[in-house]
Each structure stands twice: as C-alpha cells, then as structure tokens.
Design a protein around this motif. Structure first.
Motif, PDB file in Angstrom:
ATOM      1  N   GLU A  47      12.903  53.783 100.314  1.00 21.28           N
ATOM      2  CA  GLU A  47      13.520  54.634 101.335  1.00 21.28           C
ATOM      3  C   GLU A  47      15.019  54.773 101.100  1.00 21.28           C
ATOM      4  OE1 GLU A  47      11.940  54.052 105.552  1.00 21.28           O
ATOM      5  OE2 GLU A  47      11.340  52.162 104.616  1.00 21.28           O
ATOM      6  N   LYS A  48      15.604  55.770 101.774  1.00 24.54           N
ATOM      7  CA  LYS A  48      17.044  55.990 101.756  1.00 24.54           C
ATOM      8  C   LYS A  48      17.594  55.937 103.181  1.00 24.54           C
ATOM      9  CE  LYS A  48      17.418  56.966  97.316  1.00 24.54           C
ATOM     10  NZ  LYS A  48      16.061  56.622  96.924  1.00 24.54           N
ATOM     11  N   LEU A  49      18.893  55.748 103.302  1.00 28.27           N
ATOM     12  CA  LEU A  49      19.550  55.731 104.611  1.00 28.27           C
ATOM     13  C   LEU A  49      19.877  57.159 105.040  1.00 28.27           C
ATOM     14  CD1 LEU A  49      22.043  52.758 104.215  1.00 28.27           C
ATOM     15  CD2 LEU A  49      19.996  52.808 105.625  1.00 28.27           C
ATOM     16  N   LEU A  50      19.409  57.544 106.215  1.00 27.28           N
ATOM     17  CA  LEU A  50      19.671  58.875 106.765  1.00 27.28           C
ATOM     18  C   LEU A  50      20.320  58.717 108.133  1.00 27.28           C
ATOM     19  CD1 LEU A  50      16.283  60.610 105.873  1.00 27.28           C
ATOM     20  CD2 LEU A  50      18.454  60.827 104.660  1.00 27.28           C
ATOM     21  N   LYS A  60      30.571  59.240 103.280  1.00 25.70           N
ATOM     22  CA  LYS A  60      30.842  58.797 101.910  1.00 25.70           C
ATOM     23  C   LYS A  60      30.255  57.409 101.641  1.00 25.70           C
ATOM     24  CE  LYS A  60      35.111  61.473 101.428  1.00 25.70           C
ATOM     25  NZ  LYS A  60      36.576  61.408 101.271  1.00 25.70           N
ATOM     26  N   ILE A  61      30.373  56.512 102.640  1.00 26.97           N
ATOM     27  CA  ILE A  61      29.810  55.167 102.492  1.00 26.97           C
ATOM     28  C   ILE A  61      28.295  55.232 102.340  1.00 26.97           C
ATOM     29  CG2 ILE A  61      29.393  52.981 103.694  1.00 26.97           C
ATOM     30  CD1 ILE A  61      32.199  53.286 104.908  1.00 26.97           C
ATOM     31  N   LEU A  62      27.634  56.089 103.147  1.00 29.16           N
ATOM     32  CA  LEU A  62      26.172  56.229 103.087  1.00 29.16           C
ATOM     33  C   LEU A  62      25.731  56.773 101.722  1.00 29.16           C
ATOM     34  CD1 LEU A  62      25.467  57.640 106.655  1.00 29.16           C
ATOM     35  CD2 LEU A  62      24.805  55.397 105.782  1.00 29.16           C
ATOM     36  N   ILE A  63      26.503  57.718 101.172  1.00 24.44           N
ATOM     37  CA  ILE A  63      26.168  58.283  99.859  1.00 24.44           C
ATOM     38  C   ILE A  63      26.196  57.186  98.795  1.00 24.44           C
ATOM     39  CG2 ILE A  63      27.010  59.795  98.015  1.00 24.44           C
ATOM     40  CD1 ILE A  63      27.912  61.746 100.216  1.00 24.44           C
ATOM     41  N   ILE A  65      25.940  53.903  99.286  1.00 22.57           N
ATOM     42  CA  ILE A  65      24.868  52.930  99.551  1.00 22.57           C
ATOM     43  C   ILE A  65      23.544  53.444  98.994  1.00 22.57           C
ATOM     44  CG2 ILE A  65      23.450  51.867 101.354  1.00 22.57           C
ATOM     45  CD1 ILE A  65      25.965  51.585 103.034  1.00 22.57           C
ATOM     46  N   ASN A  66      23.263  54.735  99.206  1.00 22.44           N
ATOM     47  CA  ASN A  66      22.021  55.318  98.689  1.00 22.44           C
ATOM     48  C   ASN A  66      21.996  55.322  97.165  1.00 22.44           C
ATOM     49  OD1 ASN A  66      20.639  55.838 101.099  1.00 22.44           O
ATOM     50  ND2 ASN A  66      21.742  57.748 101.433  1.00 22.44           N
TER      51      ASN A  66
END
Length: 311
Positions: A47-50, A60-63, A65-66
C-alpha cells in the motif's frame, strides 16, 4: 469605536478558531500517517500513503515516504526471489552431487566385496569411477566459477579481439562431434575481420557453452548455425539450432542458477544448470549482453552482443 473594536475582536476569535482547526487537522493527518505507516510495515503490504491536504510541506513528505515504501518493496521482492533461487539451487546441486557420488560408492563397494574379480572388470569399474568423479569435479568448479563472477572476485581484462578467429576456432573444435552426430552445419563468417571489446579466453568459454547447449538440448533438429555479423556500434554472434526450443514461459528463466528445461531432472537432459548462467555473467562482464529468440521446433537463437572496435 465600539463597532470597530467588536470587528477586531471577532476577527481575532475567527483567527484563533481557524488556527485551532488547522492544528487539529495537522494532528489528525500526522496520527493517520503514523498509524497507516506502522500498519504497512508490520503487514508488509504494498500500500501507499494517501492523505488529502493543502499543506505543501506535508505533500512533499508524503511523496518521499511513498518513494521509500516503493524502494523497500522492490528490495524485499528481490530478496525473496534470490532466497527462493538459492533454495532451489542448493536442492538441485545436492541432487546433482548425490547422484554421481552414489554411483561411485556403488562401484567401490563392488570392488571391495569381490576382491577376486579379473583385472579387466576392475579396470572397467575404475574407469566408471573416474568418469563420475570428473562429473562431480566439473560441477564443483562451475559452482565456484559462478560464485567468483557474482562476488566480483574474477578479474576479466578486456581488449581488442578478432571475432572471426574466435568463431572459427570454436566451431572447428566441435567439427568431429557434429559430423559424428550427423548435424547440418551452417557457418556465416564474413571475410572482413570484425573486432570487439572482450576477453578471448572467456569468449571461447561463452561460445563453447552455447554450442554445447545447442547440441545437447537442440540436437533433435540436427542443425547448428553460427553467424558473425556487425553494425556500426556492435558485433553479434548467433548460435542457432532447430530443436525443441524454449517456450515463452521459460525464456526468462533459462539464465537463472541451477535452472534446467526439465524440472524432472530427466537423465536425457540432465545438466548442472549453471552453463547458461555463467555464460550470461561472462558476457555482462565484457560489457555485453546475451539475447534469446526461440520458436520451438523451428529455430532457437542465442545472440551474444559486444561493443565493436573499428580501429
């Protein structure tokens, strides 16, 4: 004045409320990210963080992390594939070592339990023991060669190599075998010399492996072709047979360690399963690549592609 102060107070109250909602939203997002990330890592899912947010820094942090999650998933997939390959390799090499060693022990027991047999029978048994011992030694040598190649311990110096001479020498080395087996042989080597960046000793080994493979696995077609060709940047050597070929299902597997076309380890097709793997690693060490095109029972071609030298 009272109205003006009231407006200011209302604005401050609104600003405080907005800041409160914003902080609450940030806290909820961070809590979600933490819990979701923990779940992904613990369950080892893909899975990815959405997260729906207007905060650019959080986006930007979420990108990133993914990206890390995707990299981790690729590393794990590679690790699992390598582990499965190693398990199968160990299983197959144990089988291939056990078989000739069992035969050797059988012959030795015969000689020990019947010391009165004739010298001719003894020589025959010793000859069989010698042959099987050679099989074991060859398998062990191939295994260590592959280990050296994959660990980077094997140094292969590269220089300008005359590919015409290499091809002629190697096909002539199989002349007697091909004639005895009744093969039709098609050789296409141009008059103009083609030079490539390579190592002559290792190229001999590569072509020896490919021609042997074509005779052993493609021998049913009674045909062997060797073609040398080139373009502006590369030199190509094609080794072709018209035997049983390799299906689409197996094309990506034939270069893997200890893989053989016959999972049953059929005696007729039995081999160490290391030949093509070593061949591929050697070609890659010479900054080249090996290609495979196969149409079963019509035409199967292994192509070695090397960098051309024109000076």
């Amino acid at each position: 004045m009272v109205i003006f102060l009231s407006i200011i107070i209302a604005a401050l109250i609104g600003l405080n409320f907005f800041q409160y909602k914003s902080r609450k939203g940030h806290t909820e997002n961070l809590t979600y990210v933490h819990e979701k990330l923990k779940k992904i890592i613990d369950a080892k899912t893909d899975e990815k963080l959405l997260v729906h947010t207007d905060v650019e820094q959080l986006k930007k942090i979420l990108i990133e992390i993914n990206r890390l999650l995707e990299l981790n998933q690729k590393v794990m997939a590679t690790y699992n594939k390598t582990e499965m390959s190693m398990r199968k390799m160990l299983s197959n090499i144990s089988h291939d070592l056990k078989t000739p060693l069992t035969v050797v022990l059988g012959y030795v027991e015969i000689m020990l339990n019947d010391p009165g047999r004739g010298s001719e029978e003894t020589r025959e048994l010793l000859s069989k023991v010698h042959g099987k011992s050679q099989e074991v030694l060859e398998l062990i040598n191939r295994f260590f060669d592959l280990a050296k190649l994959e660990s980077g311990d094997k140094d292969i110096p590269l220089k300008r190599v005359n590919m015409n001479e290499v091809c002629r020498k190697n096909i002539l080395g199989f002349y007697e075998v091909l004639s005895t087996k009744g093969f039709e042989v098609a050789i296409d080597i141009p008059d103009e010399n083609l030079y490539a960046l390579g190592n002559e000793e290792e190229l001999d080994r590569v072509l020896n492996n490919l021609i042997s493979n074509a005779i052993q696995y493609g021998g049913g077609g009674k045909f062997l072709g060797l073609t040398l060709r080139g373009d502006e940047n590369s030199v190509y050597v094609d080794v072709t047979d018209k035997g049983k070929g390799i299906s689409e299902l197996h094309k990506d597997l034939v270069f893997e360690r200890m893989y053989t076309l016959e999972d049953s380890r059929n005696k007729q097709y039995q081999g160490s399963g290391l030949g093509l793997t070593i061949t591929k690693r050697l070609v890659e060490k010479m900054d080249g690549e090996i290609l495979l095109v196969s149409k079963p029972y019509e035409k199967t071609t292994f192509t070695v592609k090397l960098n051309r030298i024109t000076y």
